[in-house]
Scaffold this motif. Structure first.
Motif, PDB file in Angstrom:
ATOM      1  N   ARG A  90       2.531  12.754   5.876  1.00 49.55           N
ATOM      2  CA  ARG A  90       1.536  12.261   4.928  1.00 49.55           C
ATOM      3  C   ARG A  90       0.249  11.855   5.639  1.00 49.55           C
ATOM      4  O   ARG A  90      -0.852  12.084   5.126  1.00 49.55           O
ATOM      5  CB  ARG A  90       2.109  11.090   4.124  1.00 49.55           C
ATOM      6  CG  ARG A  90       3.162  11.523   3.106  1.00 49.55           C
ATOM      7  CD  ARG A  90       3.605  10.371   2.231  1.00 49.55           C
ATOM      8  NE  ARG A  90       2.477   9.786   1.516  1.00 49.55           N
ATOM      9  CZ  ARG A  90       2.574   8.703   0.754  1.00 49.55           C
ATOM     10  NH1 ARG A  90       3.747   8.097   0.612  1.00 49.55           N
ATOM     11  NH2 ARG A  90       1.513   8.235   0.129  1.00 49.55           N
ATOM     12  N   LEU A 134       4.683   2.793 -10.182  1.00 47.73           N
ATOM     13  CA  LEU A 134       4.853   4.110  -9.571  1.00 47.73           C
ATOM     14  C   LEU A 134       3.994   5.160 -10.261  1.00 47.73           C
ATOM     15  O   LEU A 134       3.369   6.002  -9.605  1.00 47.73           O
ATOM     16  CB  LEU A 134       6.327   4.518  -9.628  1.00 47.73           C
ATOM     17  CG  LEU A 134       6.731   5.739  -8.801  1.00 47.73           C
ATOM     18  CD1 LEU A 134       6.427   5.523  -7.325  1.00 47.73           C
ATOM     19  CD2 LEU A 134       8.200   6.051  -8.999  1.00 47.73           C
ATOM     20  N   ASP A 137       0.301   4.427  -9.369  1.00 43.17           N
ATOM     21  CA  ASP A 137       0.091   4.710  -7.950  1.00 43.17           C
ATOM     22  C   ASP A 137       0.006   6.214  -7.705  1.00 43.17           C
ATOM     23  O   ASP A 137      -0.845   6.694  -6.947  1.00 43.17           O
ATOM     24  CB  ASP A 137       1.240   4.102  -7.145  1.00 43.17           C
ATOM     25  CG  ASP A 137       1.070   4.285  -5.645  1.00 43.17           C
ATOM     26  OD1 ASP A 137       0.143   3.686  -5.080  1.00 43.17           O
ATOM     27  OD2 ASP A 137       1.876   5.023  -5.043  1.00 43.17           O
ATOM     28  N   ARG A 138       0.889   6.964  -8.367  1.00 44.70           N
ATOM     29  CA  ARG A 138       0.874   8.423  -8.237  1.00 44.70           C
ATOM     30  C   ARG A 138      -0.429   8.993  -8.804  1.00 44.70           C
ATOM     31  O   ARG A 138      -1.040   9.881  -8.201  1.00 44.70           O
ATOM     32  CB  ARG A 138       2.083   9.016  -8.970  1.00 44.70           C
ATOM     33  CG  ARG A 138       2.225  10.528  -8.831  1.00 44.70           C
ATOM     34  CD  ARG A 138       3.477  11.025  -9.550  1.00 44.70           C
ATOM     35  NE  ARG A 138       3.634  12.459  -9.423  1.00 44.70           N
ATOM     36  CZ  ARG A 138       4.224  13.060  -8.405  1.00 44.70           C
ATOM     37  NH1 ARG A 138       4.728  12.345  -7.416  1.00 44.70           N
ATOM     38  NH2 ARG A 138       4.327  14.379  -8.358  1.00 44.70           N
ATOM     39  N   HIS A 141      -3.368   8.233  -6.154  1.00 44.96           N
ATOM     40  CA  HIS A 141      -3.392   9.005  -4.906  1.00 44.96           C
ATOM     41  C   HIS A 141      -3.485  10.511  -5.146  1.00 44.96           C
ATOM     42  O   HIS A 141      -4.303  11.194  -4.515  1.00 44.96           O
ATOM     43  CB  HIS A 141      -2.159   8.668  -4.068  1.00 44.96           C
ATOM     44  CG  HIS A 141      -2.202   7.300  -3.477  1.00 44.96           C
ATOM     45  ND1 HIS A 141      -2.997   6.987  -2.393  1.00 44.96           N
ATOM     46  CD2 HIS A 141      -1.570   6.152  -3.827  1.00 44.96           C
ATOM     47  CE1 HIS A 141      -2.849   5.707  -2.086  1.00 44.96           C
ATOM     48  NE2 HIS A 141      -1.988   5.178  -2.938  1.00 44.96           N
ATOM     49  N   ARG A 161       5.608  12.171  -1.375  1.00 49.80           N
ATOM     50  CA  ARG A 161       5.550  10.839  -1.980  1.00 49.80           C
ATOM     51  C   ARG A 161       6.827  10.555  -2.761  1.00 49.80           C
ATOM     52  O   ARG A 161       7.343   9.439  -2.739  1.00 49.80           O
ATOM     53  CB  ARG A 161       4.342  10.734  -2.910  1.00 49.80           C
ATOM     54  CG  ARG A 161       2.999  10.626  -2.207  1.00 49.80           C
ATOM     55  CD  ARG A 161       1.872  10.574  -3.232  1.00 49.80           C
ATOM     56  NE  ARG A 161       2.105   9.491  -4.171  1.00 49.80           N
ATOM     57  CZ  ARG A 161       1.826   8.207  -3.921  1.00 49.80           C
ATOM     58  NH1 ARG A 161       1.298   7.867  -2.758  1.00 49.80           N
ATOM     59  NH2 ARG A 161       2.067   7.283  -4.819  1.00 49.80           N
ATOM     60  N   THR A 164       9.695   9.230  -0.646  1.00 49.02           N
ATOM     61  CA  THR A 164       9.589   7.897  -0.049  1.00 49.02           C
ATOM     62  C   THR A 164       9.287   6.794  -1.051  1.00 49.02           C
ATOM     63  O   THR A 164       9.468   5.618  -0.742  1.00 49.02           O
ATOM     64  CB  THR A 164       8.474   7.869   1.021  1.00 49.02           C
ATOM     65  OG1 THR A 164       7.238   8.308   0.428  1.00 49.02           O
ATOM     66  CG2 THR A 164       8.827   8.761   2.191  1.00 49.02           C
ATOM     67  N   SER A 165       8.833   7.149  -2.246  1.00 51.65           N
ATOM     68  CA  SER A 165       8.338   6.129  -3.175  1.00 51.65           C
ATOM     69  C   SER A 165       9.412   5.139  -3.599  1.00 51.65           C
ATOM     70  O   SER A 165       9.163   3.931  -3.668  1.00 51.65           O
ATOM     71  CB  SER A 165       7.728   6.789  -4.412  1.00 51.65           C
ATOM     72  OG  SER A 165       8.683   7.605  -5.073  1.00 51.65           O
ATOM     73  N   GLY A 168      10.178   2.851  -0.706  1.00 48.17           N
ATOM     74  CA  GLY A 168       9.049   1.970  -0.450  1.00 48.17           C
ATOM     75  C   GLY A 168       8.940   0.853  -1.464  1.00 48.17           C
ATOM     76  O   GLY A 168       8.671  -0.299  -1.115  1.00 48.17           O
ATOM     77  N   LEU A 169       9.166   1.166  -2.735  1.00 49.92           N
ATOM     78  CA  LEU A 169       9.080   0.144  -3.774  1.00 49.92           C
ATOM     79  C   LEU A 169      10.142  -0.931  -3.590  1.00 49.92           C
ATOM     80  O   LEU A 169       9.862  -2.125  -3.697  1.00 49.92           O
ATOM     81  CB  LEU A 169       9.233   0.787  -5.154  1.00 49.92           C
ATOM     82  CG  LEU A 169       8.000   1.447  -5.761  1.00 49.92           C
ATOM     83  CD1 LEU A 169       8.332   1.977  -7.144  1.00 49.92           C
ATOM     84  CD2 LEU A 169       6.841   0.471  -5.842  1.00 49.92           C
ATOM     85  N   LEU A 211       5.627   2.045   4.270  1.00 55.00           N
ATOM     86  CA  LEU A 211       6.807   2.891   4.093  1.00 55.00           C
ATOM     87  C   LEU A 211       7.732   2.886   5.299  1.00 55.00           C
ATOM     88  O   LEU A 211       8.883   3.304   5.199  1.00 55.00           O
ATOM     89  CB  LEU A 211       6.376   4.332   3.795  1.00 55.00           C
ATOM     90  CG  LEU A 211       5.567   4.517   2.512  1.00 55.00           C
ATOM     91  CD1 LEU A 211       5.074   5.947   2.406  1.00 55.00           C
ATOM     92  CD2 LEU A 211       6.418   4.159   1.299  1.00 55.00           C
TER      93      LEU A 211
END
Length: 214
Positions: A90, A134, A137-138, A141, A161, A164-165, A168-169, A211
């Motif tokens: 990323r 989410l 955020d998506r 970005h 994404r 990992t999302s 990460g959350l 992340l």
């Protein structure tokens, strides 16, 4: 237990089954390492197995689950090495793209839109709305990347994404850092708007570091 979709229309069964399964992944109802069958989830949702299976195959493509022969689908568990690999990819893709966008007319033309999305991210974080976070955020970005007009870039980064999302959350929530992460979006947008590529790069590196933090 997934939320039944009693009002699902036949024309959108797959999409709504996908949304329901995604909610289960985000909320933790579908646990990392757990194995789930399409017929089993279909019974919980009150729909046939075919659209659920199609939805799960989409999630396989996104790297969120994996097929297990004769058993169903397993929710992927990412190792620290996996997360590092994905974040490095990323960084290689997103940061140069953000540098290219810095000070561009496209950002200026869409500043109000993305500023509103950045505010939505903060609102969702403060209310503990992980699904809303989410989605916004998506939008932020991938929407910015889409301004470059490279659909392959958007698709590849979107898949990375997705992998990992969820992790990460959960980690951000556990550390109480979700709101702080949410509040990083507007400074990134302002750096893009102001034409400061150095600050943009610094902010993006910091944002992606969440992340890999344990």
């Amino acid at each position: 237990m997934l939320t039944p979709r009693s009002n699902i229309k036949r024309s959108s069964l797959r999409d709504q089954a996908l949304a329901a399964i995604r909610e289960g992944l985000i909320s933790g109802q579908l646990e990392p390492g757990g194995i789930y069958s399409a017929p089993g989830l279909a019974a919980e949702l009150g729909v046939s197995a075919t659209p659920v299976r199609d939805a799960m195959l989409t999630l396989v493509h996104q790297g969120l689950i994996e097929a297990v022969r004769n058993r169903g689908f397993r929710v992927v568990t990412l190792s620290a090495a996996d997360r590092l690999d994905i974040v490095q990819l990323r960084v290689l893709l997103e940061i140069p793209a953000m540098e290219e966008l810095t000070g561009s007319p496209q950002v200026k033309d869409h500043y109000a839109e993305f500023s509103a999305v950045a505010a939505d991210i903060v609102t969702a974080a403060r209310h503990g709305d992980l699904i809303g976070y989410l989605d916004a955020d998506r939008h932020f970005h991938l929407g910015l990347l889409d301004l470059l007009g490279n659909r392959r870039l958007v698709t590849v980064v979107g898949d990375l994404r997705g992998q990992t999302s969820l992790y990460g959350l959960r980690k951000l929530c556990a550390r109480g850092g979700l709101t702080a992460s949410a509040e990083e979006h507007l400074p990134i947008l302002d750096a893009l708007m102001g034409g400061d590529s150095h600050v943009t790069t610094q902010l993006m590196h910091k944002h992606l570091e969440h992340l890999t933090s344990d």
